[in-house]
Design a protein around this motif. Structure first.
Motif, PDB file in Angstrom:
ATOM      1  N   CYS A  21      20.459   5.305  -6.760  1.00 10.40           N
ATOM      2  CA  CYS A  21      20.572   4.759  -8.111  1.00 10.40           C
ATOM      3  C   CYS A  21      21.523   3.557  -8.070  1.00 10.40           C
ATOM      4  O   CYS A  21      22.606   3.642  -7.490  1.00 10.40           O
ATOM      5  CB  CYS A  21      21.108   5.828  -9.058  1.00 10.40           C
ATOM      6  SG  CYS A  21      21.406   5.231 -10.727  1.00 10.40           S
ATOM      7  N   PRO A  22      21.162   2.433  -8.675  1.00  9.52           N
ATOM      8  CA  PRO A  22      22.029   1.251  -8.624  1.00  9.52           C
ATOM      9  C   PRO A  22      23.294   1.386  -9.468  1.00  9.52           C
ATOM     10  O   PRO A  22      24.294   0.728  -9.177  1.00  9.52           O
ATOM     11  CB  PRO A  22      21.133   0.131  -9.154  1.00  9.52           C
ATOM     12  CG  PRO A  22      20.128   0.821 -10.000  1.00  9.52           C
ATOM     13  CD  PRO A  22      19.904   2.162  -9.369  1.00  9.52           C
ATOM     14  N   ASP A  23      23.280   2.229 -10.473  1.00  7.04           N
ATOM     15  CA  ASP A  23      24.443   2.331 -11.361  1.00  7.04           C
ATOM     16  C   ASP A  23      25.533   3.244 -10.809  1.00  7.04           C
ATOM     17  O   ASP A  23      26.715   2.967 -10.953  1.00  7.04           O
ATOM     18  CB  ASP A  23      24.016   2.830 -12.743  1.00  7.04           C
ATOM     19  CG  ASP A  23      23.168   1.803 -13.470  1.00  7.04           C
ATOM     20  OD1 ASP A  23      23.174   0.623 -13.060  1.00  7.04           O
ATOM     21  OD2 ASP A  23      22.501   2.190 -14.441  1.00  7.04           O
ATOM     22  N   CYS A  24      25.146   4.341 -10.179  1.00 13.08           N
ATOM     23  CA  CYS A  24      26.145   5.310  -9.695  1.00 13.08           C
ATOM     24  C   CYS A  24      26.234   5.352  -8.172  1.00 13.08           C
ATOM     25  O   CYS A  24      26.962   6.174  -7.631  1.00 13.08           O
ATOM     26  CB  CYS A  24      25.842   6.690 -10.239  1.00 13.08           C
ATOM     27  SG  CYS A  24      24.293   7.387  -9.633  1.00 13.08           S
ATOM     28  N   ASP A  25      25.492   4.527  -7.459  1.00 12.05           N
ATOM     29  CA  ASP A  25      25.473   4.480  -5.999  1.00 12.05           C
ATOM     30  C   ASP A  25      25.084   5.814  -5.376  1.00 12.05           C
ATOM     31  O   ASP A  25      25.589   6.203  -4.328  1.00 12.05           O
ATOM     32  CB  ASP A  25      26.820   4.015  -5.436  1.00 12.05           C
ATOM     33  CG  ASP A  25      27.147   2.590  -5.835  1.00 12.05           C
ATOM     34  OD1 ASP A  25      26.207   1.781  -5.935  1.00 12.05           O
ATOM     35  OD2 ASP A  25      28.326   2.295  -6.047  1.00 12.05           O
ATOM     36  N   THR A  30      29.390   8.651 -13.088  1.00  5.50           N
ATOM     37  CA  THR A  30      30.130   7.407 -13.239  1.00  5.50           C
ATOM     38  C   THR A  30      31.480   7.742 -13.850  1.00  5.50           C
ATOM     39  O   THR A  30      31.676   8.837 -14.366  1.00  5.50           O
ATOM     40  CB  THR A  30      29.388   6.410 -14.151  1.00  5.50           C
ATOM     41  OG1 THR A  30      29.189   7.022 -15.426  1.00  5.50           O
ATOM     42  CG2 THR A  30      28.047   6.021 -13.571  1.00  5.50           C
ATOM     43  N   GLU A  32      34.405   6.662 -16.671  1.00  7.81           N
ATOM     44  CA  GLU A  32      34.597   5.940 -17.926  1.00  7.81           C
ATOM     45  C   GLU A  32      36.082   5.906 -18.247  1.00  7.81           C
ATOM     46  O   GLU A  32      36.819   6.840 -17.961  1.00  7.81           O
ATOM     47  CB  GLU A  32      33.852   6.642 -19.068  1.00  7.81           C
ATOM     48  CG  GLU A  32      32.351   6.671 -18.896  1.00  7.81           C
ATOM     49  CD  GLU A  32      31.712   5.318 -19.077  1.00  7.81           C
ATOM     50  OE1 GLU A  32      32.250   4.495 -19.857  1.00  7.81           O
ATOM     51  OE2 GLU A  32      30.683   5.081 -18.436  1.00  7.81           O
ATOM     52  N   CYS A  52      25.525  10.049 -15.062  1.00  8.41           N
ATOM     53  CA  CYS A  52      24.830   8.763 -15.000  1.00  8.41           C
ATOM     54  C   CYS A  52      23.582   8.840 -15.876  1.00  8.41           C
ATOM     55  O   CYS A  52      22.739   9.727 -15.695  1.00  8.41           O
ATOM     56  CB  CYS A  52      24.456   8.437 -13.560  1.00  8.41           C
ATOM     57  SG  CYS A  52      23.539   6.902 -13.392  1.00  8.41           S
ATOM     58  N   THR A  54      21.202   6.581 -16.067  1.00 13.16           N
ATOM     59  CA  THR A  54      20.038   5.955 -15.445  1.00 13.16           C
ATOM     60  C   THR A  54      19.228   6.971 -14.657  1.00 13.16           C
ATOM     61  O   THR A  54      18.012   7.022 -14.755  1.00 13.16           O
ATOM     62  CB  THR A  54      20.482   4.810 -14.516  1.00 13.16           C
ATOM     63  OG1 THR A  54      21.275   3.899 -15.273  1.00 13.16           O
ATOM     64  CG2 THR A  54      19.296   4.079 -13.933  1.00 13.16           C
ATOM     65  N   CYS A  55      19.916   7.808 -13.864  1.00 12.75           N
ATOM     66  CA  CYS A  55      19.211   8.779 -13.017  1.00 12.75           C
ATOM     67  C   CYS A  55      19.381  10.214 -13.511  1.00 12.75           C
ATOM     68  O   CYS A  55      18.878  11.136 -12.880  1.00 12.75           O
ATOM     69  CB  CYS A  55      19.701   8.658 -11.576  1.00 12.75           C
ATOM     70  SG  CYS A  55      21.434   9.107 -11.347  1.00 12.75           S
ATOM     71  N   ALA A  61      17.090   6.577  -7.487  1.00 16.02           N
ATOM     72  CA  ALA A  61      16.685   5.472  -8.353  1.00 16.02           C
ATOM     73  C   ALA A  61      15.458   5.898  -9.159  1.00 16.02           C
ATOM     74  O   ALA A  61      14.568   6.568  -8.634  1.00 16.02           O
ATOM     75  CB  ALA A  61      16.363   4.240  -7.518  1.00 16.02           C
TER      76      ALA A  61
END
Length: 69
Positions: A21-25, A30, A32, A52, A54-55, A61
């Motif tokens: 995933c690009p946002d959480c590697d 993540t 905050e 995250c 996104t995923c 991803a």
């Protein structure tokens, strides 16, 4: 009769790894910044873990070809 040769010495092929995933590697979480106060929302030095979005915590991803519902 001749003895057969086997491929016992060859390692099995590994499956391709799913893209991260690009946002959480690939971690699924993540961090905050914690905000305090109703009006100004002052940021503190503290951090908190968040899922995250996104995923949805899987670390993989999302599929760009999947249809949106």
């Amino acid at each position: 009769m001749a003895a057969r040769k086997t491929a016992a010495g060859r390692p099995a092929a590994k499956p391709a790894a799913a893209p991260k995933c690009p946002d959480c590697d690939g971690k699924g979480e993540t961090t905050e910044t914690v905000r305090v106060g109703a009006r100004k929302g002052r940021e503190t030095d503290d951090r908190q873990a968040a899922l995250c979005l996104t995923c949805f915590g899987t670390g993989h991803a999302p599929d760009p070809t999947a249809p949106e519902e």
